[in-house]
Write a protein that holds these residues in place. Structure first.
Motif, mmCIF file in Angstrom:
data_model
loop_
_atom_site.group_PDB
_atom_site.id
_atom_site.type_symbol
_atom_site.label_atom_id
_atom_site.label_comp_id
_atom_site.label_asym_id
_atom_site.label_seq_id
_atom_site.Cartn_x
_atom_site.Cartn_y
_atom_site.Cartn_z
ATOM 1 N N UNK A 478 0.829 -1.207 0.000
ATOM 2 C CA UNK A 478 0.000 0.000 0.000
ATOM 3 C C UNK A 478 0.866 1.261 0.000
ATOM 4 N N UNK A 479 2.001 1.232 0.708
ATOM 5 C CA UNK A 479 2.910 2.379 0.666
ATOM 6 C C UNK A 479 3.460 2.603 -0.741
ATOM 7 N N UNK A 480 3.752 1.511 -1.435
ATOM 8 C CA UNK A 480 4.222 1.630 -2.813
ATOM 9 C C UNK A 480 3.120 2.178 -3.713
ATOM 10 N N UNK A 481 1.877 1.769 -3.453
ATOM 11 C CA UNK A 481 0.746 2.297 -4.220
ATOM 12 C C UNK A 481 0.643 3.803 -4.039
ATOM 13 N N UNK A 482 0.764 4.270 -2.786
ATOM 14 C CA UNK A 482 0.692 5.708 -2.529
ATOM 15 C C UNK A 482 1.842 6.444 -3.210
ATOM 16 N N UNK A 483 3.035 5.860 -3.173
ATOM 17 C CA UNK A 483 4.199 6.496 -3.805
ATOM 18 C C UNK A 483 4.039 6.576 -5.316
ATOM 19 N N UNK A 484 3.609 5.491 -5.932
ATOM 20 C CA UNK A 484 3.433 5.477 -7.393
ATOM 21 C C UNK A 484 2.375 6.488 -7.825
ATOM 22 N N UNK A 485 1.275 6.577 -7.054
ATOM 23 C CA UNK A 485 0.222 7.527 -7.410
ATOM 24 C C UNK A 485 0.716 8.961 -7.272
ATOM 25 N N UNK A 486 1.510 9.223 -6.211
ATOM 26 C CA UNK A 486 2.028 10.577 -6.019
ATOM 27 C C UNK A 486 3.001 10.957 -7.122
ATOM 28 N N UNK A 487 3.869 10.029 -7.541
ATOM 29 C CA UNK A 487 4.827 10.324 -8.613
ATOM 30 C C UNK A 487 4.126 10.587 -9.932
ATOM 31 N N UNK A 488 2.952 9.960 -10.097
ATOM 32 C CA UNK A 488 2.189 10.194 -11.330
ATOM 33 C C UNK A 488 1.372 11.471 -11.263
ATOM 34 N N UNK A 489 1.458 12.171 -10.104
ATOM 35 C CA UNK A 489 0.706 13.417 -9.957
ATOM 36 C C UNK A 489 -0.778 13.203 -9.763
ATOM 37 N N UNK A 490 -1.139 12.016 -9.350
ATOM 38 C CA UNK A 490 -2.562 11.698 -9.178
ATOM 39 C C UNK A 490 -2.914 11.819 -7.706
ATOM 40 N N UNK A 599 -22.433 20.811 6.021
ATOM 41 C CA UNK A 599 -21.751 19.761 5.236
ATOM 42 C C UNK A 599 -20.918 18.781 6.065
ATOM 43 N N UNK A 600 -21.107 18.720 7.377
ATOM 44 C CA UNK A 600 -20.454 17.660 8.162
ATOM 45 C C UNK A 600 -20.974 16.310 7.687
ATOM 46 N N UNK A 601 -20.178 15.278 7.923
ATOM 47 C CA UNK A 601 -20.571 13.933 7.477
ATOM 48 C C UNK A 601 -21.568 13.348 8.483
ATOM 49 N N UNK A 602 -22.773 13.870 8.465
ATOM 50 C CA UNK A 602 -23.777 13.520 9.481
ATOM 51 C C UNK A 602 -24.172 12.046 9.427
ATOM 52 N N UNK A 603 -23.939 11.412 8.293
ATOM 53 C CA UNK A 603 -24.333 10.011 8.124
ATOM 54 C C UNK A 603 -23.285 9.049 8.680
ATOM 55 N N UNK A 604 -22.162 9.572 9.123
ATOM 56 C CA UNK A 604 -21.057 8.714 9.546
ATOM 57 C C UNK A 604 -21.189 8.375 11.025
ATOM 58 N N UNK A 605 -21.027 7.108 11.365
ATOM 59 C CA UNK A 605 -21.141 6.654 12.747
ATOM 60 C C UNK A 605 -19.794 6.227 13.331
ATOM 61 N N UNK A 606 -18.973 5.574 12.540
ATOM 62 C CA UNK A 606 -17.670 5.101 13.010
ATOM 63 C C UNK A 606 -16.605 5.525 12.008
ATOM 64 N N UNK A 607 -15.398 5.766 12.522
ATOM 65 C CA UNK A 607 -14.253 6.048 11.658
ATOM 66 C C UNK A 607 -13.095 5.160 12.080
ATOM 67 N N UNK A 608 -12.311 4.722 11.117
ATOM 68 C CA UNK A 608 -11.154 3.892 11.403
ATOM 69 C C UNK A 608 -9.911 4.465 10.767
ATOM 70 N N UNK A 609 -8.811 4.461 11.501
ATOM 71 C CA UNK A 609 -7.509 4.875 10.975
ATOM 72 C C UNK A 609 -6.587 3.666 11.013
ATOM 73 N N UNK A 610 -6.055 3.305 9.869
ATOM 74 C CA UNK A 610 -5.158 2.160 9.774
ATOM 75 C C UNK A 610 -3.766 2.675 9.409
ATOM 76 N N UNK A 611 -2.840 2.623 10.367
ATOM 77 C CA UNK A 611 -1.488 3.131 10.142
ATOM 78 C C UNK A 611 -0.678 2.101 9.360
ATOM 79 N N UNK A 612 0.028 2.583 8.334
ATOM 80 C CA UNK A 612 0.821 1.703 7.482
ATOM 81 C C UNK A 612 2.300 1.714 7.845
#
Length: 664
Positions: A478-490, A599-612
């Motif tokens: 996933x870190x490589x995916x993020x790096x490749x996308x950033x290098x492509x300017x996406x 425009x708050x995300x009123x429909x959201x009940x739970x949030x998750x953060x997954x550290x890589x």
């Protein structure tokens, strides 16, 4: 119109006639002699007191809500039984199909209406006497609240409130009561483990305050039969059978309440309801469907999804075998004849009957099936006949809970389809047993996940930090995916801005859709894009299992994000990488209010953060009080965080990290 229909149908509902259940411990009436209050209002006030930290009032209100609901159910049963026994309460003979001629077309209508009005008057007066002015009409509740009571949600709040009040034995009882019906609620598993480790709590405090007693008698009887103790098992088996029948009557009485069909009636009112007879038929069909469902509800253990197959016939089989073992052949004959009422062609039952008759040595015309079972079957078959008729001619639906229904009762046009549905029934065999708490991660296919911080360690509730959701190789992909996308300017999400939260950091994000588009174009690898989607589902699955919310969770947004500190801009920084906020409301730190509106995300009940990755400095996540200043909890970075949004506020400390901090 709907009130008139309820009056018309009150006569058609036969009396429950079941004994009054004992009141669970700890639910004593708070105001002796006074009529009960509406359980929905009591429950709402109890939750408000709980949210405000007023633990003693919360306990009192929640207990009274439970008691009020019990009183309503008993009053409905008692009034139905007493009004059915009133002189002249029976249906006119002409309507019941007696041979007396009925003069003129429609002559049955005034007879039915007159008897209906008499029954309605009796029920109204009885309910007013038991429940106060307004009777049962004051106690209508929405389906969401009824579901909350069925899931035993009040006991979850009670156990936490009792804990705060240092009443540990009561807290353990409430927690155990909730856990029995919600065995996959992982946070409650943690709480139960803590209670069991507390030496101040007596072992007998871990008792179920709600589960009907017939289940305990049923299990005890089966255990005694396994030990070849038929004489000791018989009283328990009889108790289980009588309790099962009584529970079904109690359930059927609940089908008669107007609130049970409130949602369906509201839908009807939005469209065309049809005439008087169409409306009567629609309401009556819903009552019959509810009654038939009581068979499955009675046969379903708390915390299970499916009923025990052939619950009543299986009890009768064990009874006739046990009576035969102790030499009581007459009782064995009664019970095996009762089995044959369900399954007339049951070869094992036929052989047993022949054996018993041989032992008796002569025919006993006085021996027949059990009267209570015979009444149950005749009534059930009459209801099934009406439901199948409506299914064939009115296009209604009906899922028969019983496998013993004679084929002759099913219209020929429906038999083939129903036969296919019967083969697909999930309770053809006993569902898998729940795994022990130590194996919950295996059941979720998430082996290796460990809890590193629970809600207590985070100084709150419905918060947790878990580690091991991904392997190091998956994190690297996933870190490589993020790096490749950033290098492509996406960049995607937050409209591609440099950083939406701080001018001193670089912010790069990638959504699942953008990752799929880049993978299709060959800009990034397909395995990484696929893993991003799979990981999102893993987080959703574990969140669902850990918190066991009222409804299934669905993904609203997934974002693969990397943040980096911009070199030369970190000296004397006073801002946060991510300001204090709540996802689904706008926080006003001055008043402590959080406004749940777009425009708050009123429909959201739970949030998750997954550290890589964890090779960075700063960037810790912390919780605050509503003033956005007082820190109440600090999350470990190793793992991923599940955060319940309403009323809980979190932020990210200043980022001083290189390489980037990335999470999903």
């Amino acid at each position: 119109m709907l009130r008139l229909l309820r009056l018309l149908l009150l006569l058609l509902l036969p009396p429950p006639g079941s004994p009054e259940p004992s009141e669970p411990p700890g639910l004593a009436q708070l105001s002796p002699g006074a009529p009960p209050q509406a359980p929905d209002l009591l429950y709402a006030d109890g939750l408000r007191a709980y949210s405000a930290g007023a633990w003693a009032p919360a306990v009192a209100l929640l207990r009274e809500a439970l008691r009020s609901r019990e009183v309503l159910g008993r009053a409905r049963q008692d009034c139905g039984a007493s009004c059915a026994a009133e002189p002249g309460a029976a249906l006119p003979a002409q309507i019941l199909g007696a041979p007396q001629p009925v003069s003129g077309p429609g002559a049955w209508e005034p007879l039915l209406l007159r008897a209906t009005l008499r029954r309605a008057e009796c029920l109204t007066q009885c309910a007013a006497g038991r429940l106060g002015p307004g009777g049962a009409a004051r106690f209508r509740v929405v389906s969401a609240l009824r579901d909350a009571f069925r899931r035993r949600e009040p006991y979850n709040y009670l156990q936490r409130a009792y804990y705060q009040l240092k009443k540990l034995d009561l807290a353990a009882s409430a927690a155990h009561t909730f856990f029995v019906a919600n065995p996959t609620h992982l946070q409650m598993r943690e709480d139960m483990a803590k209670y069991r480790r507390m030496s101040a709590i007596r072992p007998q405090s871990f008792q179920d305050l709600v589960t009907p007693l017939y289940w305990a008698a049923y299990d005890t009887g089966l255990e005694l039969l396994k030990q070849q103790e038929a004489a000791l098992a018989l009283p328990k088996l009889e108790e289980a059978l009588q309790g099962s029948l009584a529970q079904m009557e109690s359930c059927r009485a609940g089908c008669e309440g107007p609130e049970e069909h409130q949602g369906a009636e509201e839908e009807e009112e939005k469209g065309t309801q049809g005439g008087l007879y169409e409306a009567i038929a629609g309401h009556w069909i819903r009552v019959l469907q509810c009654r038939q469902h009581c068979v499955a509800e009675t046969a379903t253990r708390p915390g299970r999804s499916f009923p025990v197959r052939d619950f009543l016939p299986s009890q009768l089989r064990r009874l006739h075998e046990a009576y035969a073992q102790v030499g009581n052949v007459s009782q064995a004959v009664e019970n095996v004849l009762s089995v044959l009422l369900f399954y007339p062609e049951d070869e094992a039952a036929k052989r047993a009957l022949n054996q018993y008759q041989t032992q008796l040595g002569e025919l006993r015309p006085d021996l027949g099936p059990r009267e209570d079972v015979q009444r149950f079957i005749l009534r059930s078959l009459g209801e099934k006949r009406q439901l199948y008729y409506a299914m064939e001619h009115l296009g209604t639906s009906f899922k028969d809970p019983d496998s013993w229904t004679p084929e002759a009762f099913i219209p020929k046009a429906l038999r083939e389809k129903l036969r296919e549905d019967q083969e697909k029934k999930p309770w053809d065999s006993e569902p898998p047993q729940q795994k022990p708490p130590t194996y919950w991660k295996d059941a979720l296919l998430l082996e290796g996940v460990t809890l590193t911080q629970d809600a207590q360690q985070l100084n709150g509730s419905e918060r947790a930090v878990l580690d091991g959701l991904l392997t190091p190789a998956e994190c690297g992909l996933l870190l490589q995916l993020a790096k490749d996308a950033a290098e492509a300017g996406a960049r995607s999400g937050y409209r591609g801005r440099r950083s939406p939260h701080s001018p001193h950091e670089r912010f790069e994000g990638l959504t699942v859709l953008k990752a799929a588009q880049l993978a299709r174009a060959g800009t990034v690898g397909r395995p990484g894009a696929k893993l991003l989607l799979e990981v999102s589902e893993r987080v959703r699955t574990l969140t669902q299992a850990y918190f066991s919310p009222e409804r299934p969770l669905h993904l609203s947004f997934t974002h693969l994000v990397c943040r980096s500190a911009i070199e030369g801009e970190q000296e004397q920084r006073m801002d946060l990488s991510h300001p204090v906020h709540a996802d689904n409301c706008f926080l006003d730190p001055d008043t402590g209010e959080c406004w749940r509106e777009p425009p708050a995300y009123t429909y959201r009940d739970y949030s998750g953060l997954l550290y890589l990755n964890d090779d960075f400095k700063g960037g810790d996540l912390f919780f605050t009080q509503p003033n956005a200043l007082t820190v109440t909890g600090l999350c470990s970075r190793a793992g991923w965080n599940l955060l319940r949004r309403p009323g809980w506020f979190r932020a990210t400390e200043t980022c001083l990290f290189e390489p980037p901090k990335c999470w999903d």
